[in-house]
Enzyme design. Structure first.
Site, PDB file in Angstrom:
ATOM      1  N   TYR A 158       3.453 -26.141  83.831  1.00  0.00           N
ATOM      2  CA  TYR A 158       4.022 -25.161  84.476  1.00  0.00           C
ATOM      3  C   TYR A 158       4.980 -24.196  83.542  1.00  0.00           C
ATOM      4  CZ  TYR A 158       1.996 -26.293  89.041  1.00  0.00           C
ATOM      5  OH  TYR A 158       1.086 -26.650  89.937  1.00  0.00           O
ATOM      6  N   LYS A 230       0.171 -39.791  85.086  1.00  0.00           N
ATOM      7  CA  LYS A 230      -1.391 -40.189  84.614  1.00  0.00           C
ATOM      8  C   LYS A 230      -1.072 -40.670  83.388  1.00  0.00           C
ATOM      9  CE  LYS A 230      -5.671 -39.308  85.706  1.00  0.00           C
ATOM     10  NZ  LYS A 230      -6.292 -40.510  85.849  1.00  0.00           N
ATOM     11  N   ASP A 296      -4.237 -40.630  90.310  1.00  0.00           N
ATOM     12  CA  ASP A 296      -5.391 -40.561  91.225  1.00  0.00           C
ATOM     13  C   ASP A 296      -5.372 -41.866  92.330  1.00  0.00           C
ATOM     14  OD1 ASP A 296      -6.366 -41.247  88.239  1.00  0.00           O
ATOM     15  OD2 ASP A 296      -6.605 -42.788  89.397  1.00  0.00           O
ATOM     16  N   ASP A 320       2.598 -30.958  92.800  1.00  0.00           N
ATOM     17  CA  ASP A 320       1.973 -29.838  93.520  1.00  0.00           C
ATOM     18  C   ASP A 320       0.834 -30.403  94.373  1.00  0.00           C
ATOM     19  OD1 ASP A 320       1.519 -27.144  94.029  1.00  0.00           O
ATOM     20  OD2 ASP A 320       0.724 -26.577  92.285  1.00  0.00           O
TER      21      ASP A 320
END
Ligand code: NAD
Length: 432
Positions: A158, A230, A296, A320
């Protein structure tokens, strides 16, 4: 005609030397009503806010609302999507609230919300997700969902450092990579047609987010903080986020936390049984368990095992996805509140998480709950818990009575459909 009139009365909020907000009884709070459905929602919301304050404090505490402009309204009146005066008002008065804003198409600004967050360095995006009894939900036990997401708000992709495929700058970046890092460059599958993005994640950025998440868990007696990342794929950004987050928990909040990282070290040194005993003892002592989950898997588990999650600390992009996926479990973006906060400077902007829904503009139809619950967050932030509780009670009872706006009405059996303004009236009636 819009103008930047100074507030007629009221006292600015201040940050105390102890890093705590000094809240007067008549704080000046800047607000942006927002575009599209914003004006309808703001009208209903501000009545609810004022009614709750009156009921809670009998006139002793009240907000001096100070209108500032951003988005389409600002562009029409001042030829600027985000006038400097607006940013300055949020800077000066510390805490504000806003409705949804049209995203300008073309021209330097990608998103007004992102611009505001960056200019005021609002590093936490706070997204609490809880269910209100009776709200239509796609899951079996939506009441199990009660989580608070701390999404890092200033870093990650971002930051907006991107190089468009085919541009001169893109060619320069690729040439640099090819020359300096040939091995890594060779991993770019189609270099001639690749856009490039940069993902900065820093230790300072991670640490301040994690401090906010742990402090929140301590203040609100939440039993766990889960670091969602992640790191299995992006080791030096997301993996580092995990490691730095554990470091903050252990080094700065060791008296309050027990981490999975500690558990792993004890397993290696003394075996699993000893590690489990250590963790159990920490839980008994009321320590917050700090754990981590790969993004995930986390997205699955928030659905299948929602009670495992309380406070979540995560990076910008994961946050998000996660906040909207979670919002869907408890009634969607029409009811999900949000706050953007810098806990060090005291700056905070609370805001609707949905957009301007232009096709419903000026129809007095939509659900005002996202802005109203953002106001609840704001009152909690100011320490005005009594007013916050009254509003929550008003919303709970209105939904239990099945008087709801069109979005919930179409999903609820035997409900009465009310307008946006009428839903505000119901909340006020139902404050008890
Ligand atoms: P949107 O959130 O405005 O609307 C999508 C759909 O969600 C609407 O058609 C409506 O069915 C529903 N919806 C949204 N808010 C609702 C409410 N309060 N009550 C009931 N139903 C509601 O998303 P979009 O159509 O993708 O975006 C429209 C504009 O809003 C764009 O300019 C976009 O950039 C902007 N936007 C702004 C923000 C923000 O300011 N925080 C966030 C997202 C989008």
């Amino acid at each position: 005609m819009a103008s930047f009139e100074p507030p007629a009365s009221g006292t600015p909020l201040k940050m105390g030397p102890d890093g705590k907000l000094i809240v007067p009884d008549d704080p000046i709070i800047p607000f942006v009503e927002g575009d599209g459905i914003g004006p309808d929602i703001w009208k209903a919301s501000v009545r609810v806010f004022d009614a709750a304050l009156e009921k809670a404090y009998g006139g002793k505490k009240k907000v001096v609302w100070h209108e500032v402009y951003a988005g389409q309204k600002a562009f029409d009146e001042f030829e600027s999507w985000l006038p400097d005066e607006t940013v300055e008002a949020f800077r000066e008065y510390l805490v504000g609230i806003k409705g949804p804003l049209t995203t300008p198409i073309g021209g330097g600004i990608r998103s007004l919300n992102v611009a505001l967050r960056q200019r005021l360095d609002l590093y936490v995006c706070l997204r609490p997700v809880r269910w209100f009894s009776g709200v239509p939900s796609p899951v079996k036990n939506p009441g199990d969902v009660d989580m608070v997401i701390f999404r890092e708000n200033t870093e990650d992709i971002y930051a907006g450092i991107e190089f468009e495929q085919g541009s001169e700058d893109n060619a320069k970046v690729l040439a640099f990579l090819k020359e300096q890092f040939p091995q890594r460059f060779s991993k770019i599958r189609f270099p001639d047609t690749a856009g490039i993005g940069v993902k900065p994640v820093s230790q300072e950025g991670t640490a301040r987010l994690m401090r906010a998440a742990i402090q929140y868990a301590i203040d609100h007696k939440r039993p766990t903080v889960t670091i969602v990342h992640k790191g299995n794929i992006m080791k030096f950004t997301e993996g580092a986020f995990r490691n730095w987050s554990y470091e903050v928990a252990e080094k700065e909040y060791g008296d309050h936390t027990y981490t999975w990282s500690q558990w792993e070290r004890t397993v290696a040194a003394k075996g699993q049984e000893a590690a489990n005993a250590e963790q159990d003892a920490a839980k008994k002592a009321g320590k917050i368990i700090v754990k981590d989950a790969i993004a995930d898997i986390a997205l699955q588990q928030v659905l299948t095992r929602p009670t495992d999650f309380d406070v979540i600390a995560t990076l910008n992009l994961n946050g998000d996805y996660l906040s909207d996926a979670l919002a869907a479990q408890v009634g969607g973006i029409g009811i999900a509140p949000g706050g953007n906060i810098n806990y060090s400077t005291g700056h905070a902007i609370f805001e609707a998480t949905h957009g301007t829904a232009p096709k419903y503009a000026d129809k007095d139809m939509v659900n005002p709950s996202s802005v109203i619950l953002s106001g609840v967050l704001m009152f909690e932030h100011l320490g005005w818990q009594e007013a916050a509780d009254l509003i929550v009670k008003g919303i709970e009872t209105s939904i239990e009575n099945k008087t709801v706006t069109y979005d919930f009405h179409r999903l609820m059996e035997g409900a009465t459909k009310v307008k946006c303004s009428e839903f505000g009236d119901k909340i006020i009636e139902n404050m008890g």
